[in-house]
Design a protein around this motif. Structure first.
Motif, PDB file in Angstrom:
ATOM      1  N   GLU A  81     -10.243  -3.974   8.251  1.00 19.75           N
ATOM      2  CA  GLU A  81     -11.233  -3.069   7.660  1.00 19.75           C
ATOM      3  C   GLU A  81     -12.504  -2.941   8.498  1.00 19.75           C
ATOM      4  O   GLU A  81     -13.289  -2.008   8.312  1.00 19.75           O
TER       5      GLU A  81
ATOM      6  N   PRO B 291     -14.296  10.508  -3.955  1.00 18.09           N
ATOM      7  CA  PRO B 291     -14.276   9.166  -3.360  1.00 18.09           C
ATOM      8  C   PRO B 291     -13.346   8.183  -4.072  1.00 18.09           C
ATOM      9  O   PRO B 291     -12.730   7.331  -3.421  1.00 18.09           O
TER      10      PRO B 291
ATOM     11  N   ASP C 228      -3.646   4.764   0.201  1.00 19.10           N
ATOM     12  CA  ASP C 228      -4.549   3.803   0.821  1.00 19.10           C
ATOM     13  C   ASP C 228      -4.904   4.180   2.255  1.00 19.10           C
ATOM     14  O   ASP C 228      -5.992   3.867   2.731  1.00 19.10           O
TER      15      ASP C 228
ATOM     16  N   ARG D 142      -8.798   5.072   2.259  1.00 16.16           N
ATOM     17  CA  ARG D 142      -9.882   4.352   2.935  1.00 16.16           C
ATOM     18  C   ARG D 142      -9.812   4.470   4.450  1.00 16.16           C
ATOM     19  O   ARG D 142     -10.812   4.279   5.130  1.00 16.16           O
ATOM     20  N   ILE D 143      -8.617   4.770   4.964  1.00 17.05           N
ATOM     21  CA  ILE D 143      -8.393   4.686   6.407  1.00 17.05           C
ATOM     22  C   ILE D 143      -7.724   5.963   6.911  1.00 17.05           C
ATOM     23  O   ILE D 143      -6.754   6.448   6.312  1.00 17.05           O
TER      24      ILE D 143
ATOM     25  N   VAL E 248     -14.741   7.924   5.501  1.00 14.95           N
ATOM     26  CA  VAL E 248     -13.428   7.316   5.704  1.00 14.95           C
ATOM     27  C   VAL E 248     -13.424   6.565   7.030  1.00 14.95           C
ATOM     28  O   VAL E 248     -13.853   7.105   8.058  1.00 14.95           O
ATOM     29  N   ARG E 249     -12.953   5.320   7.006  1.00 18.39           N
ATOM     30  CA  ARG E 249     -12.844   4.558   8.262  1.00 18.39           C
ATOM     31  C   ARG E 249     -11.851   5.279   9.169  1.00 18.39           C
ATOM     32  O   ARG E 249     -10.679   5.436   8.826  1.00 18.39           O
TER      33      ARG E 249
ATOM     34  N   ARG F 108      -9.847   8.823  -2.672  1.00 18.92           N
ATOM     35  CA  ARG F 108      -9.777   9.112  -1.238  1.00 18.92           C
ATOM     36  C   ARG F 108      -9.215   7.904  -0.483  1.00 18.92           C
ATOM     37  O   ARG F 108      -9.664   6.777  -0.680  1.00 18.92           O
TER      38      ARG F 108
ATOM     39  N   SER G  45       0.823  -1.203   0.000  1.00 16.28           N
ATOM     40  CA  SER G  45       0.000   0.000   0.000  1.00 16.28           C
ATOM     41  C   SER G  45       0.854   1.250   0.000  1.00 16.28           C
ATOM     42  O   SER G  45       2.059   1.217   0.298  1.00 16.28           O
TER      43      SER G  45
END
Length: 300
Positions: free
Chosen positions: A218, A105, A62, A110-111, A159-160, A108, A4
């Motif tokens: 995740e 998105p 990522d 994810r985390i 976003v997580r 973007r 990543s």
């Protein structure tokens, strides 16, 4: 996590540096956010306290990890330095969260893994607390509440978002233990105050492993305590340091002396935080160094 591209703010710190080394060793591409002129393609300039970061520097990555912030124990807590402690955390988090929210998105990250601290809970005395406990009262709890709240734009954008409420990291490289190791090696260590206050520690190895765990999973979001499962008192820390380093521990530091030398910071040193990593353990994380002796040996 597969190979990543990960943005890290605070990469020059003890935890951030160790995390970057771990990620790079496993083949991940790391982009460091720095406050000086970049020295390579893997660095991007930002200004956390004024809230400036280019959203384009996060596009296509990522994950974003934010561990930046002025050191809690680096200076006496003047009003000016307390403002810096707060501003460096809230400003940086706000800048990153708003930049994440501004991205399309498709590009973007994810985390968003954001730093926080067990200072969130304040002085808990001998009472054990986990992530279900409310915020405490005082300066550090107010900082942690504002710090975590500043991540709202990223969370609201989908976003997580994860908060790593870190305890006292056992490392020779910095933080509280960075100051303790030379003293104890010289035979000058001792308990602080009456030694009854709980210290919720975590080995640097486990801190990095927990951060990697939170990045990889995740299904995890929200606050996680990054502390070993067996908090110990300062008196027990003193005994363990003497035992592992094979040095006497004859020099206790009375509470009035700490208050005179450290000012408001003494309240943090003498305060008690008995914090448990309930959510981290429930998620399946296993500590390599759950006990204080092992954590100290791992730092030697």
């Amino acid at each position: 996590m597969e190979r990543s591209r990960i943005v890290v703010a605070g990469a020059s710190g003890v935890i951030g540096g160790a995390l970057v080394r771990s990620l790079v060793a496993d083949g991940h591409e790391v982009v460091r956010l720095v406050r000086r002129d970049p020295r390579g393609a893997d660095e991007v300039r930002w200004d956390p306290e004024s809230g400036r970061v280019a959203a384009s520097s996060l596009a296509g990555c990522d994950a974003v990890v934010n561990l930046a912030g002025a050191g809690i124990g680096d200076h006496r807590w003047t009003e000016a330095y307390k403002a810096r402690i707060l501003g460096s955390r809230v400003g940086g988090t706000t800048a990153l969260a708003e930049a994440l929210a501004a991205l399309e998105p498709a590009v973007r990250p994810r985390i968003f893994l954001n730093g926080s601290a067990i200072g969130y809970y304040g002085d808990t005395g001998a009472r054990s607390v986990d992530e279900s406990a409310p915020a405490g009262e005082g300066f550090l709890p107010s900082v942690c509440v504002a710090w975590e709240a500043a991540a709202a734009p990223a969370r609201e954008a989908g976003v997580r978002t994860v908060f790593a409420r870190t305890g006292l990291v056992v490392s020779r490289a910095g933080g509280a233990w960075g100051r303790l190791f030379p003293l104890f090696r010289a035979g000058l260590g001792g308990r602080l105050g009456d030694g009854s206050q709980y210290w919720s520690f975590v080995a640097l190895h486990d801190e990095v492993a927990a951060l990697r765990h939170l990045l990889d999973r995740e299904d995890l979001s929200g606050a996680f305590n990054l502390t070993a499962p067996h908090p110990v008192t300062n008196r027990e820390v003193t005994t363990a340091m003497g035992r592992v380093l094979r040095r006497p521990t004859p020099f206790p530091v009375p509470a009035p002396v700490l208050r005179a030398v450290l000012g408001d910071l003494a309240a943090d040193v003498l305060g008690s935080a008995r914090v448990l990593p309930a959510r981290l353990q429930e998620s399946g994380f296993r500590f390599a160094f759950p006990d204080i002796d092992g954590a100290i040996r791992a730092a030697m």
